[in-house]
Design a protein around this motif. Structure first.
Motif: not given
Length: 222
Positions: A1-28
């Protein structure tokens, strides 16, 4: 399911992660897009791909910035209902009506008079509130965070309204408390049947969560 909280948390974590992260089914939701704009302003490498996908390349450094966040849609919607349910009128400033167009259109269907302009809206309580059927959905659908508030308003409507909760389980914890105040709401699985024309009376109630809490405050305003 689409989740605002999950999208926001993974998005922030991805900005600190090394390399490229691809997120699908994001909340908009507007808040998610506002977060993306802020992160990009401090130096994060983020790109929308289509409607619900994000590509993020991690970075090592961030830069300071000044940023004004958008208004709170749920807070604005709650004040709109407060105006309608208490028999008053209200001008809400510093908002962008396009972000709450679903809520505005739904309240208009219920008979609430709403005028809008750039940066503000005016809400006028109606003489009669009409019943509706609604289902909570991800943005731009009707938000689950407004479900408890709209249910309080529906106890004043003409006839029986149907509310289907399609996002969160256990989002009907306010129902027993509204019934304690004089409401007539019946639950069957994920659907609430709200009988209108009810008169609230004083009672001791319990607030289970933020949205449930404010639905009881709205009942108190009556």
């Amino acid at each position: 399911k689409i989740s605002v909280g999950a999208t926001e948390n993974i998005l922030i974590a991805s900005c600190f992660a090394s390399g490229q992260t691809k997120l699908r089914n994001c909340a908009t939701e507007p808040e998610v897009k506002d977060l993306v704009n802020f992160l990009k302003k401090i130096g994060c490498k983020i790109k929308w791909v289509g409607t619900r996908s994000l590509n993020i390349i991690g970075v090592d450094k961030f830069k300071s910035t000044s940023y004004k966040i958008i208004f709170d849609r749920i807070e604005a919607g709650t004040y709109m209902i407060a105006s309608a349910i208490s028999g008053g009128s209200l001008k809400i400033k510093n908002i962008q009506p396009k972000y709450i167009s679903t809520e505005i259109n739904l309240l208009r269907k219920m008979g609430i008079k709403i005028s809008q302009s750039k940066g503000y809206i005016k809400v006028f309580s109606p003489k009669k509130i009409k019943k509706i059927n609604l289902t909570t959905k991800p943005y731009p659908g009707f938000p689950t965070d407004m479900q408890a508030q709209i249910m309080t308003l529906l106890t004043k409507a003409d006839g029986i309204s149907v509310v289907k909760e399609n996002i969160f389980e256990n989002r009907f914890m306010h129902v027993s408390e509204l019934n304690r105040l004089g409401g007539n709401i019946k639950i069957k699985k994920d659907i609430a049947y709200v009988k209108g024309g009810q008169r609230f009376k004083g009672a001791q109630v319990m607030a289970s969560d933020l949205r449930a809490s404010v639905s009881l405050v709205l009942a108190g305003l009556c």
